[in-house]
Enzyme design. Structure first.
Site, PDB file in Angstrom:
ATOM      1  CG  HIS A   7      44.361  39.563  67.059  1.00 52.69           C
ATOM      2  ND1 HIS A   7      44.670  38.585  66.139  1.00 52.69           N
ATOM      3  CD2 HIS A   7      45.513  39.766  67.753  1.00 52.69           C
ATOM      4  CE1 HIS A   7      45.934  38.221  66.282  1.00 52.69           C
ATOM      5  NE2 HIS A   7      46.475  38.931  67.248  1.00 52.69           N
ATOM      6  CG  HIS A  79      50.463  42.041  68.789  1.00 48.35           C
ATOM      7  ND1 HIS A  79      50.694  41.259  69.893  1.00 48.35           N
ATOM      8  CD2 HIS A  79      49.604  41.318  68.020  1.00 48.35           C
ATOM      9  CE1 HIS A  79      50.024  40.124  69.797  1.00 48.35           C
ATOM     10  NE2 HIS A  79      49.347  40.140  68.665  1.00 48.35           N
ATOM     11  CD  GLU A 130      49.894  37.964  65.383  1.00 54.30           C
ATOM     12  OE1 GLU A 130      49.165  38.611  66.155  1.00 54.30           O
ATOM     13  OE2 GLU A 130      50.006  36.719  65.432  1.00 54.30           O
TER      14      GLU A 130
HETATM   15 CO    CO Z   1      48.305  38.377  68.013  1.00 51.58          CO
END
Ligand code: CO
Length: 134
Positions: A7, A79, A130
């Protein structure tokens, strides 16, 4: 080692308004809000055909998103999340290459119930990364 883009996360000042925009103007499939007090955020996932967009709104007094929104009151990209097969092996390879893991260095359970780690943006050309065990 790196797998799919899981994502892209966007910090937003009003997650209800952002959800409406993605649902109504973009016609996207938008989840209900999920509060994650241990991460200091409320999240909404927008499912796209090839990846997801994670909308983040601050939750609680010392949310990491609150500081971000002080600098960028309209919101912005927070992020990107890459999938890895083995988060411990990925962490050890990344730290051996000089990347710093944020926090204790031990994976936390993220928004999908899977272990995640965050890597310092200074080690990734200004982007918070991440990694999530797929
Ligand atoms: Co995330």
């Amino acid at each position: 080692m790196i797998g799919r883009l899981n994502h892209v996360a966007l910090a937003v000042p009003d997650i209800a308004a952002a959800s409406r925009l993605y649902r109504e103007a973009l016609g996207a499939e938008v989840s209900a809000p999920v509060p994650l007090p241990e991460h200091g955020v409320t999240t909404v996932f927008v499912t796209l055909p090839n990846t997801k967009i994670e909308l983040l709104e601050p939750l609680g007094a010392d949310s990491p998103i609150a500081k971000f929104l002080e600098r960028a009151p309209d919101g912005g990209m927070h992020h990107v999340c890459y999938e890895v097969d083995d988060i411990i092996a990925a962490r050890d390879t990344l730290t051996a290459h000089g990347a710093r893991v944020i926090g204790s260095g031990e994976p936390k359970i993220g928004a999908h119930g899977k272990p995640v780690l965050f890597l310092h943006p200074k080690d990734f050309f200004g982007t918070l990364i991440e990694i999530e065990q797929a």
